[in-house]
Scaffold this active site. Structure first.
Site, PDB file in Angstrom:
ATOM      1  CB  THR A   1      -0.934  -0.034   1.233  1.00 53.37           C
ATOM      2  OG1 THR A   1      -1.882  -1.084   1.031  1.00 53.37           O
ATOM      3  CG2 THR A   1      -1.665   1.267   1.440  1.00 53.37           C
TER       4      THR A   1
ATOM      5  CG  HIS B   1      -5.822  -8.434   1.395  1.00 52.70           C
ATOM      6  ND1 HIS B   1      -5.334  -9.167   2.461  1.00 52.70           N
ATOM      7  CD2 HIS B   1      -5.259  -7.200   1.516  1.00 52.70           C
ATOM      8  CE1 HIS B   1      -4.519  -8.404   3.182  1.00 52.70           C
ATOM      9  NE2 HIS B   1      -4.454  -7.214   2.624  1.00 52.70           N
TER      10      HIS B   1
ATOM     11  CG  ASN C   1      -1.999  -8.216   6.478  1.00 53.05           C
ATOM     12  OD1 ASN C   1      -1.450  -9.098   7.156  1.00 53.05           O
ATOM     13  ND2 ASN C   1      -1.447  -7.678   5.411  1.00 53.05           N
TER      14      ASN C   1
ATOM     15  CE1 TYR D   1      -7.054  -3.404   6.248  1.00 50.95           C
ATOM     16  CE2 TYR D   1      -5.404  -4.983   5.525  1.00 50.95           C
ATOM     17  CZ  TYR D   1      -5.737  -3.717   5.984  1.00 50.95           C
ATOM     18  OH  TYR D   1      -4.775  -2.777   6.196  1.00 50.95           O
TER      19      TYR D   1
ATOM     20  CG  ASN E   1      -5.500  -3.631  10.372  1.00 52.35           C
ATOM     21  OD1 ASN E   1      -5.296  -2.470  10.747  1.00 52.35           O
ATOM     22  ND2 ASN E   1      -5.148  -4.049   9.169  1.00 52.35           N
TER      23      ASN E   1
HETATM   24  C1  8OZ Z   1      -0.157  -0.769   5.154  1.00 50.20           C
HETATM   25  C2  8OZ Z   1      -0.962   0.344   5.223  1.00 50.20           C
HETATM   26  C3  8OZ Z   1      -2.266   0.261   4.821  1.00 50.20           C
HETATM   27  C4  8OZ Z   1      -2.785  -0.948   4.348  1.00 50.20           C
HETATM   28  C5  8OZ Z   1      -2.155  -4.648   4.373  1.00 50.20           C
HETATM   29  C6  8OZ Z   1      -3.324  -3.376   2.717  1.00 50.20           C
HETATM   30  O1  8OZ Z   1      -1.537  -4.669   5.442  1.00 50.20           O
HETATM   31  C7  8OZ Z   1      -2.510  -3.358   3.756  1.00 50.20           C
HETATM   32  C8  8OZ Z   1      -1.968  -2.072   4.286  1.00 50.20           C
HETATM   33  C9  8OZ Z   1      -0.654  -1.969   4.681  1.00 50.20           C
HETATM   34  O2  8OZ Z   1      -2.505  -5.699   3.815  1.00 50.20           O
END
Ligand code: 8OZ
Length: 370
Positions: free
Chosen positions: A25, A177, A180, A182, A237
């Site tokens: 990103t 994805h 992480n 999400y 996260n």
């Molecule tokens: C860093 C900053 C924002 C998003 C991920 C898409 O960790 C990201 C991400 C990484 O998968």
């Protein structure tokens, strides 16, 4: 013995080497539209065996950070066409990473300022990135609302539609994805999924959404053009699972028969230590489960690899190694690894947002005299 520099077949693609540019990103797509500068950045890195694009939002609802790209509007598609053409012209190959952030978002970034969506109405103790008057900063994520089960088929369709768009924009394939912290990872992990319906509780139920997405995306673009990224123990996260070994053993055994091109594994904490305190994990066991089911797909490892560690991973059964930070600072990483050359240092201040500085201006090695 496998070498980083030997070719390998991955799904429908013949890769000239086993070195992958990890999804990264960079927040340089105003209005979620990929720019000509992004085309230059990716083209500079076309000697990678495979490039995986930065995470790309499948819908406006899937958007969680300022200036990350999308794949749901005409201008976004046109922007991506420029990127894929530039990479192909330089002899490279590029997959698109399909992304829905779930609760890792902010009211300001959501359609009509609505709450971000999540498996359960539990805020993530994490930050997102917003840009005000040209200046980026990290702010706490907003409180989410729990998705109604009736909304889930719509999001599965959004993934499918974005996969179709990716191929239309010239990508060679898509990576879902699932990592992480999400949306799909929020459903997988017990700390963020407190649902009591068919999408929560048991491992089978928590994995249902991810597996539905994988099946639909494979049906849409062909399994030979689909990868999946997972991160069993990352604290990124604010997610955690009560039994990640059991959860991911199940996930791998369900995904393997789909016959996808590759499985991409983040070992440890994303962008951090390869061992996470209090969260031991046996990645070999996961790889064995993958092979035991007869999966032909490549096994891609990621997190903090250097040349020596990468060689060891290949010896121990991995097929591909994804490099992140090293690829940001070294457009010609493949040549540098091949010749054992040094690396440019990474400039952290220019990672997120901004323009060419710290993006397309990292120097390549001098061309070798003939
Ligand atoms: C860093 C900053 C924002 C998003 C991920 C898409 O960790 C990201 C991400 C990484 O998968």
């Amino acid at each position: 013995m496998k070498s980083l520099f030997e070719p390998v077949q991955v799904g429908s693609l013949h890769l000239p080497n086993r070195i992958v540019m990890a999804p990264l990103t960079r927040n340089r797509a105003p209005d979620a539209i990929p720019t000509p500068l992004m085309a230059e950045y990716y083209a500079q890195r076309a000697s990678a065996g495979l490039i995986i694009s930065e995470a790309t939002a499948i819908t406006h609802q899937g958007q969680g950070y300022a200036d990350v790209p999308g794949l749901y509007g005409t201008e976004q598609l046109d922007g991506w066409k420029r990127v894929t053409r530039a990479v192909h012209e330089r002899g490279g190959r590029i997959y698109c990473q399909l992304w829905h952030v779930g609760r890792v978002s902010h009211l300001d970034l959501q359609p009509q300022g609505q709450k971000p969506v999540a498996p359960s109405a539990i805020a993530a103790k994490t930050k997102t990135y917003v840009i005000h008057q040209g200046k980026g900063s990290f702010v706490p994520t907003s409180e989410p609302r729990a998705l109604d089960a009736k909304e889930i088929p719509g999001i599965v369709r959004d993934f499918r539609h974005a996969a179709r768009n990716a191929i239309a924009a010239g990508f060679d394939g898509v990576e879902v994805h699932g990592a992480n912290g999400y949306l799909l990872d929020q459903f997988l992990k017990s700390s963020s999924n407190h649902r009591t319906d068919d999408y929560g509780g048991s491992i089978e139920n928590r994995a249902r959404f991810l597996l539905e997405v994988m099946r639909e995306v494979c049906e849409e673009v062909g399994r030979e053009r689909v990868g999946l990224r997972l991160s069993p123990v990352t604290p990124a996260n604010d997610v955690a699972d009560e039994d990640p070994q059991k959860l991911f053993d199940y996930v791998v055994r369900q995904v393997a028969p789909l016959g996808i091109a590759y499985l991409h594994l983040i070992e440890g904490a994303t962008g951090g230590p390869r061992e996470v305190e209090g969260r031991p994990f046996d990645y070999d066991k996961m790889l064995h489960a993958w092979r035991a089911t007869g999966a032909k797909g490549a096994w891609m490892v990621n997190n903090g690899y250097d040349r020596a560690l990468a060689g060891k991973a290949l010896e121990q059964g991995a097929d591909l190694v994804a490099f992140g930070r090293l690829f940001i600072a070294n457009p010609d990483l493949v040549q540098r690894l091949r010749t054992n050359a040094g690396f440019n240092p990474l400039v952290k201040e220019t990672l997120y947002g901004g323009g060419a500085e710290g993006y397309t201006d990292y120097p390549a090695l001098q061309a070798q005299p003939a």
